[in-house]
Design an enzyme around this catalytic site. Sequence first.
Site, short mmCIF file in Angstrom:
data_model
loop_
_atom_site.label_atom_id
_atom_site.label_comp_id
_atom_site.label_asym_id
_atom_site.label_seq_id
_atom_site.Cartn_x
_atom_site.Cartn_y
_atom_site.Cartn_z
N SER A 253 0.77 -0.84 -0.15
CA SER A 253 0.03 0.12 0.05
C SER A 253 0.52 1.10 -0.44
O SER A 253 2.05 0.87 0.20
CB SER A 253 -0.55 -0.23 1.21
OG SER A 253 -0.35 -0.12 2.67
N LYS A 254 0.19 2.54 -0.44
CA LYS A 254 1.00 3.46 -0.20
C LYS A 254 1.61 4.25 0.93
O LYS A 254 3.08 4.85 0.70
CB LYS A 254 0.06 4.68 -0.14
CG LYS A 254 -0.69 5.10 -1.98
CD LYS A 254 -1.50 6.47 -1.25
CE LYS A 254 -0.89 7.53 -1.74
NZ LYS A 254 -0.63 7.94 -2.88
#
Length: 489
Positions: A253-254
């Site tokens: 994820s980010k």
Amino acid sequence: MSDVRVRFAPSPTGELHIGGARTALFNWLYAQKTGGKFILRIDDTDRERSSPDHLEAIYRALTWLGLDWDEGPDQPASYGPYVQSERLSIYTEAAQKLLQEGKAYYCFCSVEELAEQKKIVRESGQAPRYRGTCRNLPPAQQEEKKLTCQGHVIRLLTPEEGETVVEDVIRGWVTFDNANLDDLILIRSDGLPTYNFASVVDDSLMKITHVIRAEEHLSNTPRQQFIARQLGFRLPVYAHVPMILAPDHSKLSKRHGATSVQEYKEMGIVPSALLNYLALLGWSPGEDREILPLEEIVQLFSLERITKNPAIYDQQKLTWMNGHYLRTMELEELLQEALPFFQAAGVISANPTEEERLYLQAVLRIMRDRIKVLGEAVEATDYFFREDYAFDPEGVKKQFQQNKETGKILTRVSRVLQGLEAFEETAVHDALAGVAVELEVSQGKVNVPLRLALTGRTRGPELLDILLVLGKDRSVARIEKTLERFDLG
Ligand code: GLU
């Protein structure tokens, strides 16, 4: 000419992320390697989440990476249209064929009824599945329900027993229990096809020979195989590429760093580095090499060398690799890549003059070893572009305030440099050496304060390089200004 045809089929529901870019790259590589065709198809049947902006973003990202397609929405050829929402009549026709052959049927169950059915099945301890309520409705009842029911879907009659075996180049034979397949929906009540149905119809009509895609679609493959068989289509070769996980093996994820191609671009990752990095996410050249230019990857690429295990994302490795590409690419190319960053910061004008371009090129030549991503470049080189550069306070204390000789040394350096006719490497080097000899101090006593005067920093590229890039007038002016500012004269 090879008959290999591969496709990348993104859904325009967001930016192109690292996983999608890797899938596109593997397809592109396989087409390049085999002399086949790379097709871009847009899977936009999720009308709510698809948008023209996302589609544009996908085009932009693929174009920036240089993954050019042979056929696609803007490259029409005989197998179009290449956008699923423009192919609805094709899916309807295929579904009608299945209905006529008794391989599919209308289902009139409402959303509430389906939820209730699923609940009953779940309570009996089985996996939630459609119970086949509408499977055997007599024709007359079907016609009646068409008039009275809210809407209907078309479902595929699917065997409840036996197994379906998927042959995958990367994973070998994978067996699925048909009991889990369900009578899947082909056409929804709004007339749009489901992903599985549209994908199979398109893959076949577009003559796709190899389906190379993310592992998450492996579980869809037995369904797709069954649809293809019922339609009398030949099966493509399947290759499901491994997931990309974060270093702790969690979902990427980010928070693990940038993940969309656009973000990498904004960070200052260059396409050549990103392609090299992506290629090694789940594929191995079979030798222990990390830096592989694209042409070599094309030569070495094969589906068999794609790994089964998840690929682990490592942003540090990506930036390290990017640093390598920045250090080794042609200067002109580096200039092209770097220019937008300097323009965005207002350091270089929108239409740079030849002089500006040459100056930036000279700065990049001596600074490129010290930059890993181009996003750092403006900050790392800022003193080349402004006269009000900041001074390192520690350096000022040590070199200017505590060292009584600095004033004398810098004054002498300034005079000597002013007197130089040709401001070139040997002359400048000899001049600085001359000052050290003349004033009977070590070379360091000359060079360290001089660097600080010219750049405000105590570290950086070769001093001689800095002087030559700044040129005589600017170098002398900076020394004079420093003498005055810190009252060293
Ligand atoms: N539109 C699908 C996706 O983006 C394509 C999957 C496939 O390649 O079949 O996941």
